[in-house]
Design an enzyme around this catalytic site. Structure first.
Site, PDB file in Angstrom:
ATOM      1  N   ASP A  99       0.839  -1.205   0.000  1.00  0.00           N
ATOM      2  CA  ASP A  99       0.000   0.000   0.000  1.00  0.00           C
ATOM      3  C   ASP A  99       0.870   1.249   0.000  1.00  0.00           C
ATOM      4  O   ASP A  99       0.562   2.232  -0.667  1.00  0.00           O
ATOM      5  CB  ASP A  99      -0.972   0.005   1.188  1.00  0.00           C
ATOM      6  CG  ASP A  99      -0.272  -0.275   2.510  1.00  0.00           C
ATOM      7  OD1 ASP A  99       0.830  -0.845   2.496  1.00  0.00           O
ATOM      8  OD2 ASP A  99      -0.832   0.078   3.559  1.00  0.00           O
ATOM      9  N   ASP A 102       7.361   3.801   2.932  1.00  0.00           N
ATOM     10  CA  ASP A 102       7.629   4.928   3.823  1.00  0.00           C
ATOM     11  C   ASP A 102       9.149   4.972   4.036  1.00  0.00           C
ATOM     12  O   ASP A 102       9.888   5.440   3.167  1.00  0.00           O
ATOM     13  CB  ASP A 102       6.835   4.675   5.116  1.00  0.00           C
ATOM     14  CG  ASP A 102       6.725   5.896   6.000  1.00  0.00           C
ATOM     15  OD1 ASP A 102       7.681   6.668   6.063  1.00  0.00           O
ATOM     16  OD2 ASP A 102       5.682   6.081   6.649  1.00  0.00           O
TER      17      ASP A 102
HETATM   18  C1  PRP Z   1       2.981  -0.483   6.749  1.00  0.00           C
HETATM   19  C2  PRP Z   1       2.774  -0.546   5.243  1.00  0.00           C
HETATM   20  C3  PRP Z   1       4.090  -1.064   4.755  1.00  0.00           C
HETATM   21  C4  PRP Z   1       5.081  -0.480   5.722  1.00  0.00           C
HETATM   22  C5  PRP Z   1       5.717   0.722   5.112  1.00  0.00           C
HETATM   23  O1  PRP Z   1       2.749  -1.740   7.264  1.00  0.00           O
HETATM   24  O2  PRP Z   1       1.717  -1.406   4.905  1.00  0.00           O
HETATM   25  O3  PRP Z   1       4.149  -2.472   4.849  1.00  0.00           O
HETATM   26  O4  PRP Z   1       4.341  -0.110   6.887  1.00  0.00           O
HETATM   27  O5  PRP Z   1       6.617   1.283   6.000  1.00  0.00           O
HETATM   28  P1  PRP Z   1       8.199   1.257   5.783  1.00  0.00           P
HETATM   29  O6  PRP Z   1       8.479   1.645   4.369  1.00  0.00           O
HETATM   30  O7  PRP Z   1       8.634   2.322   6.773  1.00  0.00           O
HETATM   31  O8  PRP Z   1       8.695  -0.095   6.149  1.00  0.00           O
HETATM   32  P2  PRP Z   1       2.491  -2.060   8.811  1.00  0.00           P
HETATM   33  O9  PRP Z   1       3.714  -2.655   9.405  1.00  0.00           O
HETATM   34  O10 PRP Z   1       1.919  -0.836   9.484  1.00  0.00           O
HETATM   35  O11 PRP Z   1       1.422  -3.205   8.756  1.00  0.00           O
HETATM   36  P3  PRP Z   1      -0.031  -3.233   8.061  1.00  0.00           P
HETATM   37  O12 PRP Z   1       0.204  -3.316   6.561  1.00  0.00           O
HETATM   38  O13 PRP Z   1      -0.648  -4.467   8.617  1.00  0.00           O
HETATM   39  O14 PRP Z   1      -0.778  -1.973   8.433  1.00  0.00           O
END
Ligand code: PRP
Length: 179
Positions: A99, A102
């Protein structure tokens, strides 16, 4: 609009149009390669289900869950594999579907994991790209939109597990996560 949302960034219609374009690009690029599209749960589940239906070529799909945030708003930098794929990866053209990118920590780790398992190629398709927050050496090969550093929810993205079911992507009011 949900009352915790400050502003809508992308409407349902804008999202649908962009997903169709991404699916068409993947279909051109992967024609004859039967890619393995991997949904990185949970955030990508909504985008993934739209994207695979917009990618009109033979492909297979699987699911993986990696967690880096816990319940907070800031990445811990530590990526945990909660659920792994069941599909053998060696020799496959893998597309990791996210999705949002970051910091890039999650995808950096996952890309290396799939490369180490002998994938023929590993590419990243992320709906949102927060380039300004990147600390890990990773870029999305396909991205829906580049966005500023705001707290976004909806279309799979959550805050403390809420708002994933909003059909649009919006900026969350500060008062929601600063109280
Ligand atoms: C969120 C998102 C990505 C990740 C991005 O997942 O879905 O997987 O963080 O962040 P990064 O680039 O800093 O690693 P999260 O761990 O919040 O889990 P989720 O998808 O279940 O919400």
């Amino acid at each position: 609009m949900n009352r915790d949302v400050e502003k809508i960034l992308f409407t349902e219609e804008q999202i649908a149009r962009r997903v169709r374009e991404l699916g068409a690009a993947l279909a051109r690029e992967y024609a004859g390669k039967e890619p393995l599209m991997v949904c990185i749960l949970k955030g990508a589940c909504v985008f993934f289900s739209d994207l695979v239906r917009a990618t009109d070529i033979p492909l297979s799909l699987d699911f993986m869950q990696a967690s880096s945030y816990g319940a907070g708003a800031v990445s811990s930098g530590d990526v945990r594999i909660v659920k792994d794929v069941g599909t053998p990866v060696a020799g496959r053209h893998v597309i990791l579907v996210e999705d949002i990118v970051d910091s890039g920590n999650s995808l950096c780790r996952l890309r290396a994991l799939f490369a180490g398992r002998g994938a023929a190629s590993v590419k990243i398709c992320a709906f949102l790209d927060k380039k300004a927050r990147r600390t890990a050496p990773v870029e999305a090969d396909y991205a829906g939109y580049e966005i500023e550093d705001a707290f976004v929810v909806g279309y799979g993205l959550d805050y403390a597990e809420r708002y994933r079911n909003l059909p649009y992507i919006g900026i969350l009011k500060r008062s929601v996560y600063e109280k």
